[in-house]
Structures are given as C-alpha cells and as structure tokens.
Scaffold this active site. Structure first.
Site, PDB file in Angstrom:
ATOM      1  N   LYS A 182    -108.535 -18.205 -61.575  1.00 47.60           N
ATOM      2  CA  LYS A 182    -108.382 -17.067 -62.506  1.00 47.60           C
ATOM      3  C   LYS A 182    -107.139 -16.309 -62.064  1.00 47.60           C
ATOM      4  O   LYS A 182    -107.185 -15.493 -61.146  1.00 47.60           O
ATOM      5  CB  LYS A 182    -109.626 -16.185 -62.428  1.00 47.60           C
ATOM      6  CG  LYS A 182    -110.006 -15.494 -63.737  1.00 47.60           C
ATOM      7  CD  LYS A 182    -108.998 -14.485 -64.233  1.00 47.60           C
ATOM      8  CE  LYS A 182    -109.058 -13.162 -63.503  1.00 47.60           C
ATOM      9  NZ  LYS A 182    -107.881 -12.323 -63.796  1.00 47.60           N
ATOM     10  N   GLU A 258    -108.421 -11.819 -48.856  1.00 43.98           N
ATOM     11  CA  GLU A 258    -107.152 -11.232 -48.390  1.00 43.98           C
ATOM     12  C   GLU A 258    -106.937  -9.991 -49.240  1.00 43.98           C
ATOM     13  O   GLU A 258    -106.637 -10.089 -50.427  1.00 43.98           O
ATOM     14  CB  GLU A 258    -105.984 -12.218 -48.581  1.00 43.98           C
ATOM     15  CG  GLU A 258    -106.163 -13.557 -47.885  1.00 43.98           C
ATOM     16  CD  GLU A 258    -106.146 -13.473 -46.381  1.00 43.98           C
ATOM     17  OE1 GLU A 258    -105.896 -12.374 -45.843  1.00 43.98           O
ATOM     18  OE2 GLU A 258    -106.398 -14.495 -45.737  1.00 43.98           O
ATOM     19  N   CYS A 292     -98.485  -7.501 -49.886  1.00 44.75           N
ATOM     20  CA  CYS A 292     -99.579  -6.919 -49.099  1.00 44.75           C
ATOM     21  C   CYS A 292     -99.124  -6.570 -47.691  1.00 44.75           C
ATOM     22  O   CYS A 292     -99.694  -5.675 -47.058  1.00 44.75           O
ATOM     23  CB  CYS A 292    -100.741  -7.890 -49.046  1.00 44.75           C
ATOM     24  SG  CYS A 292    -100.222  -9.516 -48.445  1.00 44.75           S
ATOM     25  N   GLU A 394    -103.331   2.788 -49.987  1.00 47.29           N
ATOM     26  CA  GLU A 394    -102.285   1.819 -50.339  1.00 47.29           C
ATOM     27  C   GLU A 394    -101.647   2.207 -51.672  1.00 47.29           C
ATOM     28  O   GLU A 394    -102.343   2.407 -52.665  1.00 47.29           O
ATOM     29  CB  GLU A 394    -102.897   0.413 -50.463  1.00 47.29           C
ATOM     30  CG  GLU A 394    -101.873  -0.645 -50.765  1.00 47.29           C
ATOM     31  CD  GLU A 394    -102.490  -2.015 -51.033  1.00 47.29           C
ATOM     32  OE1 GLU A 394    -103.446  -2.092 -51.820  1.00 47.29           O
ATOM     33  OE2 GLU A 394    -102.011  -3.007 -50.456  1.00 47.29           O
TER      34      GLU A 394
HETATM   35  P1  NAD Z   1    -106.670  -6.671 -58.207  1.00 49.51           P
HETATM   36  O1  NAD Z   1    -107.755  -6.637 -57.202  1.00 49.51           O
HETATM   37  O2  NAD Z   1    -106.612  -5.617 -59.233  1.00 49.51           O
HETATM   38  O3  NAD Z   1    -106.723  -8.039 -59.031  1.00 49.51           O
HETATM   39  C1  NAD Z   1    -106.678  -9.295 -58.379  1.00 49.51           C
HETATM   40  C2  NAD Z   1    -107.370 -10.312 -59.244  1.00 49.51           C
HETATM   41  O4  NAD Z   1    -108.755  -9.995 -59.337  1.00 49.51           O
HETATM   42  C3  NAD Z   1    -106.855 -10.377 -60.672  1.00 49.51           C
HETATM   43  O5  NAD Z   1    -106.845 -11.727 -61.082  1.00 49.51           O
HETATM   44  C4  NAD Z   1    -107.908  -9.582 -61.437  1.00 49.51           C
HETATM   45  O6  NAD Z   1    -108.000  -9.931 -62.784  1.00 49.51           O
HETATM   46  C5  NAD Z   1    -109.156  -9.977 -60.690  1.00 49.51           C
HETATM   47  N1  NAD Z   1    -110.275  -9.036 -60.781  1.00 49.51           N
HETATM   48  C6  NAD Z   1    -110.217  -7.682 -60.912  1.00 49.51           C
HETATM   49  N2  NAD Z   1    -111.477  -7.159 -60.924  1.00 49.51           N
HETATM   50  C7  NAD Z   1    -112.328  -8.208 -60.795  1.00 49.51           C
HETATM   51  C8  NAD Z   1    -113.742  -8.325 -60.747  1.00 49.51           C
HETATM   52  N3  NAD Z   1    -114.538  -7.256 -60.819  1.00 49.51           N
HETATM   53  N4  NAD Z   1    -114.289  -9.561 -60.628  1.00 49.51           N
HETATM   54  C9  NAD Z   1    -113.507 -10.645 -60.531  1.00 49.51           C
HETATM   55  N5  NAD Z   1    -112.154 -10.605 -60.585  1.00 49.51           N
HETATM   56  C10 NAD Z   1    -111.571  -9.400 -60.707  1.00 49.51           C
HETATM   57  O7  NAD Z   1    -105.320  -6.769 -57.379  1.00 49.51           O
HETATM   58  P2  NAD Z   1    -103.824  -6.736 -57.957  1.00 49.51           P
HETATM   59  O8  NAD Z   1    -103.530  -5.369 -58.444  1.00 49.51           O
HETATM   60  O9  NAD Z   1    -103.655  -7.903 -58.877  1.00 49.51           O
HETATM   61  O10 NAD Z   1    -102.977  -7.052 -56.633  1.00 49.51           O
HETATM   62  C11 NAD Z   1    -102.533  -6.086 -55.747  1.00 49.51           C
HETATM   63  C12 NAD Z   1    -103.460  -6.000 -54.551  1.00 49.51           C
HETATM   64  O11 NAD Z   1    -103.547  -7.266 -53.907  1.00 49.51           O
HETATM   65  C13 NAD Z   1    -102.986  -5.039 -53.479  1.00 49.51           C
HETATM   66  O12 NAD Z   1    -104.075  -4.306 -52.998  1.00 49.51           O
HETATM   67  C14 NAD Z   1    -102.452  -5.960 -52.387  1.00 49.51           C
HETATM   68  O13 NAD Z   1    -102.429  -5.410 -51.090  1.00 49.51           O
HETATM   69  C15 NAD Z   1    -103.396  -7.089 -52.493  1.00 49.51           C
HETATM   70  N6  NAD Z   1    -102.823  -8.305 -51.893  1.00 49.51           N
HETATM   71  C16 NAD Z   1    -103.309  -8.730 -50.682  1.00 49.51           C
HETATM   72  C17 NAD Z   1    -102.754  -9.848 -50.076  1.00 49.51           C
HETATM   73  C18 NAD Z   1    -103.253 -10.342 -48.740  1.00 49.51           C
HETATM   74  O14 NAD Z   1    -102.930 -11.472 -48.372  1.00 49.51           O
HETATM   75  N7  NAD Z   1    -104.001  -9.563 -47.982  1.00 49.51           N
HETATM   76  C19 NAD Z   1    -101.709 -10.532 -50.698  1.00 49.51           C
HETATM   77  C20 NAD Z   1    -101.247 -10.046 -51.928  1.00 49.51           C
HETATM   78  C21 NAD Z   1    -101.817  -8.938 -52.527  1.00 49.51           C
END
Ligand code: NAD
Length: 490
Positions: A182, A258, A292, A394
């Site tokens: 997804k 992550e 991240c 963040e």
């Molecule tokens: P997000 O959590 O909003 O979304 C990530 C994914 O989860 C998307 O595909 C979204 O559609 C899906 N999603 C959202 N709510 C959901 C739910 N209730 N059930 C299932 N799926 C759901 O994150 P984002 O805004 O896309 O990305 C930014 C975040 O990602 C930041 O917090 C960043 O730090 C983190 N990040 C972490 C790493 C790491 O390796 N630790 C790497 C990259 C990004």
C-alpha cells in the site's frame, strides 16, 4: 507539460493484472499543483482479492522456490529497474517534485542496490545448528529451517517512496513471501511502475500486489485488519504505527515499524567546523528535511555556537528552490499543501515559544505557477529549549533548532531527552569522545563525523517512538522469515 506529461491513470496491481476501480482520487504535483494522475482507490473487495492472490502464490510453485532461484529473481528485478531507470525517476519526480539528480543518485539508484544487496544476503544466509548433549547421555541434532512469514502487508510513506518500498519488498521476496503493498496516497506512481518491472522480470502472479488508497477507512485499514495477512512492515509516522498495532493486535501479527524521529546532532568545539557545517546542512535540508533521519535538533558547544549558526544559515540561504529538471535546483517543495500547513503550524508555534528566526520562516514566492505548489523556506531557530514543543515534536521539514551546551554530559543528556530514538550525529575530532558519545546515544543509528552513510548489512531502526525491530542485511531476514526448529534424536 515537461516532465510530468499528461495526467496518468494509476492502477492497482492484483494477481499479475492492473485493475481499475470505480473510485479515483487526484494526485497533484507539489511543484505547481498540476494534476499528476488519477489514482484508482482499492476498496475492501480488491484488498481482499490482493490478499487472496498473495496466498494463492504462496500455495503454488512460489512457495516451493529455492534460495538460488529467488536470489536470481532479485538480480533480474535489479537489472530491469536499471533498464527502466528513467521511467522510475520520472514517476518519483512527478509525485514528489524532488530534484531529478536526487531521484537518480539516491532514490532509484538505491532501489537497484536494495535488490542486489538482498540477493547477496539471502544467498549467503544460513541458520544455526547445534549438537545437543544432555547430562543423561541423550544426544540430538537441532537445526532450523527458514520459512517465509507468509502474506506480508507493506505500508510505506511518501518521502523516499521507491527506496523505502524496495527496502522491504526485496528482503520479503528473498525470503519467499508474497506481498500486498500500500503506497502512500501522495506517491502512488513508482509502485505502479515497479509492478510492470516485476512482471517483466518474471515475478510470478500474486507475489507482488499493489493496492492504492488512504489509511483509515481505506486500503491501509482494509489491509492491516485483513485476517489473511501474516505480518505488517510499516514505515511512517509513530501515531500511524500505533493505529496499525491496534489493528493487528486481535490476531497477534508481527510488526516491523520504522517510525518518526526528532534526531539530534552534537557539535563539539573540537569539531572540524567546515565539515560539521557541511554535514549539518545535509542532515537538516536533504529532501527538504523529509527524511526520517534528518536532524531537527542541533546542540552546539558554547564557544563555537555563533560560528555554527552563521555557517549553517549561509548554507540554508544558498539553497536554490526550483524545478526538478533544472540543474541549479538544490531543494524541492514539501510533499503537499497539507504537509506544508503542518510545517507552517510549527513555524508559528516556534515564534510563540520565543524562537528567534535566524533564517527562513516563510514561503518563497516565485511569481509563476510554482506559487500553487508546496514550497517552504529552509528555517533555523535559536532561543528554544528542550521544553518547547517545537523541539520535542517531529516537524518533517527543512527546519532545525540550534541550542548551546556546556559539557559532554550536558550534550548527552539533552540529545537523549526525547520520546523518539532513531538517529544521532556526533561532530568531534576527539576519537575517544566520538566513540564514547555515539555509544551513549539512545538511538538505533549513531554517526560520528558523517550522516546518512549506510552499509545495507548494518542494522537500521529506532527505539522508543521511532520503531520496533531492525531492517538491513540479516536483520531484515529475521522479520520476513519464520524458522522451524527440527530436533533429531541421535
Ligand atoms: P503516515 O504514517 O501518514 O503514512 C504512511 C503510510 O501509512 C501511508 O501509506 C498511509 O496511507 C498509511 N496509513 C496512514 N494511516 C493508516 C492506518 N490507520 N492504517 C494503515 N495505513 C495507514 O506517514 P507519512 O506522512 O507518509 O510519512 C512521514 C513519516 O514517516 C514521518 O513521521 C517520518 O519520520 C516517517 N518515516 C520514518 C522512516 C524510518 O525509517 N524510521 C523513514 C521514512 C519516513
């Protein structure tokens, strides 16, 4: 029309076929707001079909595939990514607006490396065996057999879409799993191009499936609550990780998370100042601060505080926001208008909390179509402390708070004073201090005199709000496989 071309139909990929649905949403470019494509949102039924297709693949010849076959397949996928390199670059850039050079040198290049690295890892991987000798004289041979986890839900964010997707799909396939991916609603394109590549490389039907949509009430929730999945690997926000944990808890499925970060850099007075400022500029502003691992808290030993503030401000001001295909561009926009609103709320909050805006703080104006995009100025603050929300939460933009410290203990305490725990960077020319401080960081990744330098065999992940588990090399294999121990009486 340039790089983006005509708006595309971005479809789901289930059981080896592209699938349209009756319901679409529009993906806009963050460069200028133009339409990138119409994305076919997967409903509950299509998510169910994807999970069933993955299960059917596991029950078929894929389930009996050998390690050499899978390693060979991963290498063919890497070769096909190279052959379709520019298609993936265009897809990434259309969705994110990031500079073309970055998409080429980081995002798509790493997708190739991810598949080759995990082909090597799985080919070399073996499991422990033991001869057991009990005091009563019984002897046994214990050995473990690696099996796939099963149907793996892969949920990824928008910041490094293809890099993070392939970082999960490559080890998942190496271990013989079938995946339902997804992608983020903000970055649907490269996962769809990767579906074509998978088919070209000979990945069997149902092994790689893609469902598009949002989180709650959409494909993300339908997938994580589906009884047919055997585990979830997720990269994204900590709050989303928490929601996914609740979704899988009734069926007790394993998760690999992550999550977010609020990463610190510690700059000691003995640091090589030029190298430190160059490193801080990269760690704060790369990908418009949307990595991240990016630094959002910079602690500087007091004697060099003003020098670091001046040097980093100059680096921020030297950034050139611009069109992705323009060779002079060094910084792209944020991912979306919605995310810019979040970042701007922190710009306002920082000022309410008493920050001095050293540089940035606003939105660049271009006087052309880009004024409909999601641009933001790189921003640095002084005058904040660890008790301010701006320093604790963040932001995920090109922003950092610069704060002074007076001793090594002080620096360690301040850096570790966070609910997150993903990464830290220590800048010093004192060898012993570098090791000493790096080891005391309460994080998963600790750098000394560098940032974002990665060996893909090393463990990657965070502690606290930053995640559960480690990815990379054999660490990934631990999540994507289930060993069965066989005990043979001798
Ligand atoms: P997000 O959590 O909003 O979304 C990530 C994914 O989860 C998307 O595909 C979204 O559609 C899906 N999603 C959202 N709510 C959901 C739910 N209730 N059930 C299932 N799926 C759901 O994150 P984002 O805004 O896309 O990305 C930014 C975040 O990602 C930041 O917090 C960043 O730090 C983190 N990040 C972490 C790493 C790491 O390796 N630790 C790497 C990259 C990004």
């Amino acid at each position: 029309m340039g790089l983006l071309g005509a708006p595309k139909n971005i479809e789901n990929f289930v059981a080896g076929r592209f699938v349209q649905t009756g319901k679409t949403f529009t993906k806009h470019s963050p460069v200028d707001g133009t339409v990138v494509g119409r994305v076919h949102e997967a409903g509950q039924q299509l998510v169910d079909a994807a999970v069933r297709a993955a299960r059917a693949a596991l029950d078929g010849p894929w389930g009996a595939s050998t390690v050499p076959e899978r390693a060979g397949l991963l290498r063919r996928i890497a070769d096909r990514i190279e052959a379709r390199f520019e298609d993936l670059v265009k897809a990434e850039v259309a969705d994110t607006g990031k500079p073309l050079t970055q998409a080429r040198t980081l995002d798509v290049a790493r997708a190739v490396t991810n598949f080759r690295a995990f082909a090597d890892t799985i080919a070399a991987h073996g499991l422990d065996s033991f001869i057991t000798e009990l005091p009563d004289g019984r002897r046994a041979l214990n050995y473990a057999v690696g099996k796939p986890l099963g149907v793996v839900a892969v949920i990824v964010p928008w910041n490094l879409p293809l890099l993070l997707l392939t970082w999960k799909v490559a080890p998942a396939l190496a271990c013989g799993n079938a995946v339902v991916v997804k992608p983020s609603e903000e970055t649907p394109s490269s996962a769809a191009v990767l579906a074509e590549i998978m088919a070209e490389a000979g990945v069997p039907e149902g092994v790689y499936n893609v469902v598009h949509g949002f989180g709650p009430g959409s494909a993300g929730e339908f997938l994580t609550t589906h009884p047919g999945i055997d585990g979830v690997t997720f990269t994204g926000e900590s709050a989303t990780g928490s929601a996914i944990m609740r979704a899988v808890s009734p069926r007790v499925r394993p998760v690999s998370f992550e999550l977010g970060g609020k990463n610190a850099a510690l700059v000691f007075a003995d640091a090589d100042l030029d190298k430190a400022i160059d490193g801080l500029a990269r760690s704060t502003f790369t990908n418009t601060g949307q990595v991240c691992l990016c630094t959002e808290r910079i602690y500087v030993e007091r004697p060099i505080f003003d020098d670091v503030v001046a040097g980093l401000s100059a680096a921020a001001q030297a950034h050139v926001p611009g069109h992705p295909e323009d060779a002079k561009t060094t910084m792209g926009p944020l991912i979306s208008a919605g995310h810019r609103e979040k970042v701007q709320s922190y710009l306002r909050l920082a000022e309410q909390e008493g920050a001095k805006v050293v540089t940035g703080g606003g939105v660049p104006l271009f006087g052309d179509a880009r004024d409909h995009g999601a641009w933001i100025e790189p921003t640095l603050w002084t005058g904040l402390t660890n008790s301010d929300r701006t320093v604790r939460e963040e932001v995920f933009g090109p922003v950092a708070a610069i704060m002074p410290f007076d001793s090594e203990e002080d620096a360690i305490r301040l850096a570790n004073d966070t609910d997150y725990g993903l990464a830290a960077a220590v800048w010093t020319t004192n060898l012993e201090r570098g090791h000493r401080v790096a080891q005391r960081m309460r994080v998963g990744l600790s750098w000394v005199n560098t940032w974002f330098l990665r060996d893909l065999r090393s463990p990657f992940g965070g502690v606290g709000l930053s995640g559960i588990g480690r990815e990379g090399g054999t660490h990934s294999l631990h999540f994507y496989s289930q060993p069965t121990n066989v005990c043979v009486h001798l």
